[in-house]
Design a protein around this motif. Structure first.
Motif, PDB file in Angstrom:
ATOM      1  N   ALA A  68       0.835  -1.208   0.000  1.00 51.46           N
ATOM      2  CA  ALA A  68       0.000   0.000   0.000  1.00 51.46           C
ATOM      3  C   ALA A  68       0.866   1.253   0.000  1.00 51.46           C
ATOM      4  CB  ALA A  68      -0.931  -0.001   1.208  1.00 51.46           C
ATOM      5  N   VAL A  69       1.913   1.232   0.804  1.00 52.95           N
ATOM      6  CA  VAL A  69       2.825   2.386   0.854  1.00 52.95           C
ATOM      7  C   VAL A  69       3.478   2.597  -0.508  1.00 52.95           C
ATOM      8  CG1 VAL A  69       4.999   3.239   1.847  1.00 52.95           C
ATOM      9  CG2 VAL A  69       3.248   2.266   3.333  1.00 52.95           C
ATOM     10  N   GLU A  70       3.895   1.503  -1.134  1.00 52.27           N
ATOM     11  CA  GLU A  70       4.541   1.615  -2.449  1.00 52.27           C
ATOM     12  C   GLU A  70       3.563   2.116  -3.503  1.00 52.27           C
ATOM     13  OE1 GLU A  70       7.764   1.562  -5.051  1.00 52.27           O
ATOM     14  OE2 GLU A  70       7.695   1.419  -2.871  1.00 52.27           O
ATOM     15  N   LEU A  71       2.337   1.619  -3.489  1.00 55.58           N
ATOM     16  CA  LEU A  71       1.334   2.092  -4.446  1.00 55.58           C
ATOM     17  C   LEU A  71       1.132   3.595  -4.294  1.00 55.58           C
ATOM     18  CD1 LEU A  71      -1.901   0.568  -5.637  1.00 55.58           C
ATOM     19  CD2 LEU A  71      -2.068   2.761  -4.527  1.00 55.58           C
ATOM     20  N   LEU A  72       0.938   4.050  -3.080  1.00 52.23           N
ATOM     21  CA  LEU A  72       0.716   5.478  -2.838  1.00 52.23           C
ATOM     22  C   LEU A  72       1.939   6.303  -3.223  1.00 52.23           C
ATOM     23  CD1 LEU A  72      -1.189   5.233   0.555  1.00 52.23           C
ATOM     24  CD2 LEU A  72      -2.161   5.602  -1.716  1.00 52.23           C
ATOM     25  N   THR A  73       3.116   5.802  -2.908  1.00 49.86           N
ATOM     26  CA  THR A  73       4.353   6.505  -3.252  1.00 49.86           C
ATOM     27  C   THR A  73       4.492   6.650  -4.765  1.00 49.86           C
ATOM     28  OG1 THR A  73       5.441   5.677  -1.269  1.00 49.86           O
ATOM     29  CG2 THR A  73       6.877   6.435  -3.055  1.00 49.86           C
ATOM     30  N   ARG A  74       4.225   5.557  -5.488  1.00 47.13           N
ATOM     31  CA  ARG A  74       4.360   5.582  -6.952  1.00 47.13           C
ATOM     32  C   ARG A  74       3.367   6.541  -7.596  1.00 47.13           C
ATOM     33  NH1 ARG A  74       9.136   4.221  -8.755  1.00 47.13           N
ATOM     34  NH2 ARG A  74       9.970   2.924  -7.115  1.00 47.13           N
ATOM     35  N   ILE A  75       2.144   6.563  -7.112  1.00 47.62           N
ATOM     36  CA  ILE A  75       1.138   7.455  -7.693  1.00 47.62           C
ATOM     37  C   ILE A  75       1.455   8.908  -7.344  1.00 47.62           C
ATOM     38  CG2 ILE A  75      -1.314   8.067  -7.752  1.00 47.62           C
ATOM     39  CD1 ILE A  75      -0.531   5.382  -9.124  1.00 47.62           C
ATOM     40  N   GLN A  76       1.820   9.152  -6.103  1.00 46.75           N
ATOM     41  CA  GLN A  76       2.120  10.521  -5.676  1.00 46.75           C
ATOM     42  C   GLN A  76       3.365  11.078  -6.343  1.00 46.75           C
ATOM     43  OE1 GLN A  76       2.048   9.805  -1.432  1.00 46.75           O
ATOM     44  NE2 GLN A  76       0.015  10.718  -1.246  1.00 46.75           N
ATOM     45  N   SER A  77       4.266  10.214  -6.796  1.00 46.71           N
ATOM     46  CA  SER A  77       5.476  10.681  -7.477  1.00 46.71           C
ATOM     47  C   SER A  77       5.157  11.239  -8.861  1.00 46.71           C
ATOM     48  CB  SER A  77       6.485   9.542  -7.617  1.00 46.71           C
ATOM     49  OG  SER A  77       6.061   8.610  -8.601  1.00 46.71           O
ATOM     50  N   ARG A  78       3.997  10.888  -9.372  1.00 45.59           N
ATOM     51  CA  ARG A  78       3.534  11.330 -10.696  1.00 45.59           C
ATOM     52  C   ARG A  78       4.433  10.858 -11.836  1.00 45.59           C
ATOM     53  NH1 ARG A  78      -0.564  15.340 -10.258  1.00 45.59           N
ATOM     54  NH2 ARG A  78      -0.864  15.954  -8.099  1.00 45.59           N
ATOM     55  N   GLU A  79       5.113   9.751 -11.636  1.00 46.74           N
ATOM     56  CA  GLU A  79       5.981   9.191 -12.673  1.00 46.74           C
ATOM     57  C   GLU A  79       5.228   8.296 -13.646  1.00 46.74           C
ATOM     58  OE1 GLU A  79       9.098   7.144 -10.643  1.00 46.74           O
ATOM     59  OE2 GLU A  79       9.957   8.985  -9.853  1.00 46.74           O
ATOM     60  N   TYR A  80       4.037   7.849 -13.252  1.00 47.67           N
ATOM     61  CA  TYR A  80       3.284   6.923 -14.102  1.00 47.67           C
ATOM     62  C   TYR A  80       2.824   7.619 -15.374  1.00 47.67           C
ATOM     63  CZ  TYR A  80      -0.618   4.210 -15.887  1.00 47.67           C
ATOM     64  OH  TYR A  80      -1.477   3.521 -16.703  1.00 47.67           O
ATOM     65  N   ASP A  81       3.059   6.958 -16.511  1.00 46.47           N
ATOM     66  CA  ASP A  81       2.654   7.467 -17.827  1.00 46.47           C
ATOM     67  C   ASP A  81       1.785   6.404 -18.484  1.00 46.47           C
ATOM     68  OD1 ASP A  81       2.379   8.430 -20.394  1.00 46.47           O
ATOM     69  OD2 ASP A  81       4.525   8.428 -20.841  1.00 46.47           O
ATOM     70  N   GLU A  82       0.480   6.683 -18.558  1.00 43.91           N
ATOM     71  CA  GLU A  82      -0.445   5.676 -19.071  1.00 43.91           C
ATOM     72  C   GLU A  82      -0.223   5.338 -20.543  1.00 43.91           C
ATOM     73  OE1 GLU A  82      -4.729   6.856 -19.926  1.00 43.91           O
ATOM     74  OE2 GLU A  82      -4.106   8.388 -18.497  1.00 43.91           O
ATOM     75  N   SER A  83       0.514   6.140 -21.265  1.00 47.55           N
ATOM     76  CA  SER A  83       0.783   5.820 -22.670  1.00 47.55           C
ATOM     77  C   SER A  83       1.815   4.688 -22.794  1.00 47.55           C
ATOM     78  CB  SER A  83       1.275   7.049 -23.424  1.00 47.55           C
ATOM     79  OG  SER A  83       2.558   7.444 -22.979  1.00 47.55           O
ATOM     80  N   ARG A  84       2.508   4.389 -21.713  1.00 51.72           N
ATOM     81  CA  ARG A  84       3.541   3.355 -21.748  1.00 51.72           C
ATOM     82  C   ARG A  84       3.054   1.996 -21.260  1.00 51.72           C
ATOM     83  NH1 ARG A  84       8.969   5.373 -19.466  1.00 51.72           N
ATOM     84  NH2 ARG A  84       9.709   3.765 -20.847  1.00 51.72           N
ATOM     85  N   ALA A  85       2.080   1.987 -20.323  1.00 50.02           N
ATOM     86  CA  ALA A  85       1.582   0.717 -19.776  1.00 50.02           C
ATOM     87  C   ALA A  85       0.332   0.977 -18.949  1.00 50.02           C
ATOM     88  CB  ALA A  85       2.645   0.065 -18.898  1.00 50.02           C
ATOM     89  N   VAL A  86      -0.463  -0.072 -18.767  1.00 51.79           N
ATOM     90  CA  VAL A  86      -1.598   0.062 -17.852  1.00 51.79           C
ATOM     91  C   VAL A  86      -1.037   0.137 -16.435  1.00 51.79           C
ATOM     92  CG1 VAL A  86      -3.261  -1.102 -19.370  1.00 51.79           C
ATOM     93  CG2 VAL A  86      -1.993  -2.434 -17.690  1.00 51.79           C
ATOM     94  N   LEU A  87      -1.802   0.682 -15.532  1.00 57.69           N
ATOM     95  CA  LEU A  87      -1.306   0.933 -14.175  1.00 57.69           C
ATOM     96  C   LEU A  87      -0.826  -0.336 -13.479  1.00 57.69           C
ATOM     97  CD1 LEU A  87      -0.835   3.065 -11.966  1.00 57.69           C
ATOM     98  CD2 LEU A  87      -3.095   2.455 -11.082  1.00 57.69           C
ATOM     99  N   THR A  88      -1.580  -1.414 -13.591  1.00 60.16           N
ATOM    100  CA  THR A  88      -1.191  -2.632 -12.881  1.00 60.16           C
ATOM    101  C   THR A  88       0.142  -3.189 -13.393  1.00 60.16           C
ATOM    102  OG1 THR A  88      -2.652  -3.897 -14.344  1.00 60.16           O
ATOM    103  CG2 THR A  88      -3.519  -3.279 -12.182  1.00 60.16           C
ATOM    104  N   THR A  89       0.389  -3.057 -14.693  1.00 65.19           N
ATOM    105  CA  THR A  89       1.666  -3.497 -15.257  1.00 65.19           C
ATOM    106  C   THR A  89       2.804  -2.633 -14.730  1.00 65.19           C
ATOM    107  OG1 THR A  89       0.563  -4.267 -17.255  1.00 65.19           O
ATOM    108  CG2 THR A  89       2.935  -3.866 -17.413  1.00 65.19           C
ATOM    109  N   TYR A  90       2.566  -1.341 -14.617  1.00 67.45           N
ATOM    110  CA  TYR A  90       3.566  -0.419 -14.074  1.00 67.45           C
ATOM    111  C   TYR A  90       3.842  -0.727 -12.593  1.00 67.45           C
ATOM    112  CZ  TYR A  90       5.300   3.900 -11.958  1.00 67.45           C
ATOM    113  OH  TYR A  90       6.014   4.815 -11.220  1.00 67.45           O
TER     114      TYR A  90
END
Length: 101
Positions: A68-90
């Motif tokens: 849970a901490v990692e999920l929140l950290t990853r989302i809050q970092s704003r590094e996720y780019d949906e054009s590269r992969a779906v969220l679960t794959t990332y």
């Protein structure tokens, strides 16, 4: 609502989307926690096939907390780019890595 839509909502300033995203992905976190526990021989079942031992429940709770901490950290970092992969794959390698560390 999809994970990607919730991420966009969060990026647009809707803080409640982050909580919704967490609740939507609890199953993913729990599944990865079970994988990690099994890899370290910590997935001990009681007499019934679907009932975990108290030890296993504690391990899974700890791993889910880390996930849970990692999920929140990853989302809050704003590094996720949906054009590269779906969220679960990332998220998968990040969650798995944190849980195995």
């Amino acid at each position: 609502m999809t994970n990607e839509e919730l991420v966009r909502q969060y990026y647009d300033g809707d803080e409640t989307a982050l909580e919704k995203l967490y609740h939507k992905n609890i199953g993913l976190i729990r599944g990865i926690a079970k994988e990690a526990a099994a890899e370290f021989n910590c997935l001990i079942m009681e007499h019934h096939p679907n009932q975990c031992s108290a030890y296993t429940k504690t391990i899974l709770d700890d791993l889910c907390g880390e996930g849970a901490v990692e999920l929140l950290t990853r989302i809050q970092s704003r590094e996720y780019d949906e054009s590269r992969a779906v969220l679960t794959t990332y998220l998968y390698p990040h969650l798995k890595g944190r849980m195995t560390r």
